[in-house]
Design a protein around this motif. Structure first.
Motif, short mmCIF file in Angstrom:
data_model
loop_
_atom_site.label_atom_id
_atom_site.label_comp_id
_atom_site.label_asym_id
_atom_site.label_seq_id
_atom_site.Cartn_x
_atom_site.Cartn_y
_atom_site.Cartn_z
N LEU A 54 -5.32 5.58 -0.05
CA LEU A 54 -4.38 4.46 0.03
C LEU A 54 -3.51 4.56 1.28
O LEU A 54 -3.17 3.55 1.90
CB LEU A 54 -3.52 4.41 -1.23
CG LEU A 54 -4.24 3.99 -2.51
CD1 LEU A 54 -3.35 4.19 -3.73
CD2 LEU A 54 -4.69 2.54 -2.43
N VAL A 55 -3.15 5.80 1.63
CA VAL A 55 -2.40 6.01 2.87
C VAL A 55 -3.26 5.58 4.07
O VAL A 55 -2.77 4.93 5.00
CB VAL A 55 -1.98 7.50 3.01
CG1 VAL A 55 -1.43 7.77 4.41
CG2 VAL A 55 -0.94 7.85 1.96
N ARG A 86 -4.64 8.82 -3.46
CA ARG A 86 -3.37 8.58 -2.75
C ARG A 86 -3.59 8.66 -1.25
O ARG A 86 -3.08 7.82 -0.49
CB ARG A 86 -2.35 9.63 -3.19
CG ARG A 86 -0.96 9.42 -2.57
CD ARG A 86 -0.09 10.64 -2.74
NE ARG A 86 -0.64 11.80 -2.07
CZ ARG A 86 -0.52 12.02 -0.76
NH1 ARG A 86 0.12 11.15 0.00
NH2 ARG A 86 -1.05 13.09 -0.22
N TYR A 139 0.83 -1.21 0.00
CA TYR A 139 0.00 0.00 0.00
C TYR A 139 0.86 1.25 0.00
O TYR A 139 0.51 2.26 -0.62
CB TYR A 139 -0.96 -0.01 1.19
CG TYR A 139 -2.27 -0.70 0.88
CD1 TYR A 139 -3.32 0.00 0.29
CD2 TYR A 139 -2.44 -2.06 1.12
CE1 TYR A 139 -4.51 -0.63 -0.02
CE2 TYR A 139 -3.62 -2.70 0.82
CZ TYR A 139 -4.65 -1.99 0.24
OH TYR A 139 -5.83 -2.62 -0.09
N ALA A 152 0.54 3.97 -3.02
CA ALA A 152 0.31 5.39 -2.76
C ALA A 152 1.38 6.24 -3.44
O ALA A 152 1.09 7.29 -4.02
CB ALA A 152 0.28 5.67 -1.26
#
Length: 396
Positions: free
Chosen positions: A284-285, A281, A123, A127
């Motif tokens: 995803l973080v 992004r 992950y 990202a």
């Protein structure tokens, strides 16, 4: 007994609620990719980039589903299979067998901890990849705006040049008209002199004329005036021809610019795509934080599971305490397994059906179709919230 109580896992930590934010984040990711995809009609290279990013994320969600399924399966095996056998071994005072089963549990747990750790890394990389893609979109936006500006400047210069030639052509026509009028007047004056000269050369005029060359000189003078006028007319005519050639050249260049201008897609949607990607992004973080939380929970569960392993050495005296620690661990693994099952279901839906929009070529959509899809996606985004999403996707 004191050691067995050192690690305390709250119900809230291991409750299925720990995935409350998971579903809306996963749903938003697919919808934001879809929006980005719609925004890139006319940018084939960016379309491919977004498609690749979306496919990678879809596969990552598929891997997430598999890891969560493994977590849920391990939880179930520990609770329904290994722990009951371990309890029986302890109840029958078989410490060696109990140690063997504890080590088996340790192997299973270490295995899923490793798998979850790998998801954390993946992950992080995903990202970063989306962040790079966002930068690429931003760069394309700048380049496209530069191209449009460049073409606009070129088109303005060509239009100005054509306007200038139009003025020159008008002046040329006025000059040509003035020269032709002078030539016409000169020609008429010559004709009058010639006619008069014929009369002068008649018999009667000859008797009284003192200078028989008078009219011939006047005609010659008029003819002399005519020569530079004709030369000037030729020069002005040639100038007109040059202007016409320049006009044709500039008109063709302007037409070519307009064609190219039509080929350059509008960068107006790229800013939206960039914002969407930046949100993806961040999601995803956040999802990475989910996996970090799962990893931390596994560490806690591992500690909880082996909180009483030292008691095996004193099995006859500490049997009850050890059994209590295992029973507590069973409850924790049950809650964790239930959460993983629900999270697995969320990733399953996202990895299988949420990315069907990738089957459509956004460049083939009309403006009306694109707007219709855009409005539909925005409506879906507005309806997403953690509470509603969790209730909709998690069966009771």
């Amino acid at each position: 007994m004191a050691n067995s109580k050192e690690v305390v896992v709250s119900d809230s930590q291991l409750s299925p609620d720990f995935i409350q934010e998971l579903l809306p984040s996963a749903e938003r990711t697919a919808l934001l990719y879809n929006l980005s995809f719609l925004c890139l009609g006319g940018f084939p290279q960016l379309e491919r980039m977004i498609r690749d990013q979306a496919l990678e994320t879809q596969m990552l969600f598929g891997s997430s589903e598999a890891v969560l399924l493994k977590c849920a399966g391990t939880s179930s095996n520990l609770v329904t299979s290994l722990f009951p056998i371990l309890i029986k071994a302890v109840e029958k005072n078989k410490p060696v067998l109990a140690v063997i089963y504890l080590e088996k549990a340790r192997t299973w747990i270490e295995d899923i901890i490793s798998a979850v750790g790998d998801m954390v890394t993946r992950y992080e990389k995903r990202a970063q990849s989306v962040k790079t893609c966002t930068s690429d979109v931003y760069q394309e936006q700048n380049q496209t705006e530069g191209k449009i500006k460049e073409h606009t400047v070129e088109m303005k210069a060509l239009e100005d040049a054509l306007d200038k030639l139009k003025v020159e052509l008008k002046q040329n026509e006025s000059e040509m008209e003035a020269i032709e009028n002078k030539i016409k007047k000169n020609t008429e004056e010559q004709q009058d002199l010639i006619e008069n000269n014929k009369y002068h050369q008649s018999f009667l005029w000859g008797l009284f004329s003192f200078d028989g060359h008078y009219d011939n000189d006047a005609i010659i003078a008029k003819q002399a005036e005519q020569t530079p006028l004709i030369a000037k007319k030729d020069s002005v005519r040639n100038k007109k021809w040059e202007i016409n050639i320049k006009q044709t050249d500039f008109q063709l260049k302007l037409a070519n610019c307009k064609i190219k201008q039509g080929e350059i897609p509008s960068p107006v949607h790229l800013k939206q795509a960039q914002k969407n990607l930046d949100q993806i992004r961040q999601i995803l973080v956040d999802l990475n934080k989910f996996w970090e939380k799962v990893s931390a929970l596994l560490g806690t569960l591992k500690d909880k599971t082996f909180a009483g392993d030292k008691l095996i050495e004193y099995l006859e005296d500490m049997k009850e305490e050890f059994l209590e620690s295992i029973e507590e661990a069973k409850k924790c693994w049950n809650r964790f397994g239930a959460g993983c099952e629900r999270a697995q279901g969320i990733f399953s839906v996202q990895s299988k059906t949420a990315y069907k929009f990738l089957e459509i070529n956004p460049s083939s959509l009309s403006e009306a179709e694109r707007n219709k899809q855009y409005e539909s996606i925005m409506e879906k985004l507005k309806k997403i919230n953690p509470q509603a999403s969790a209730k909709a996707a998690i069966p009771t």
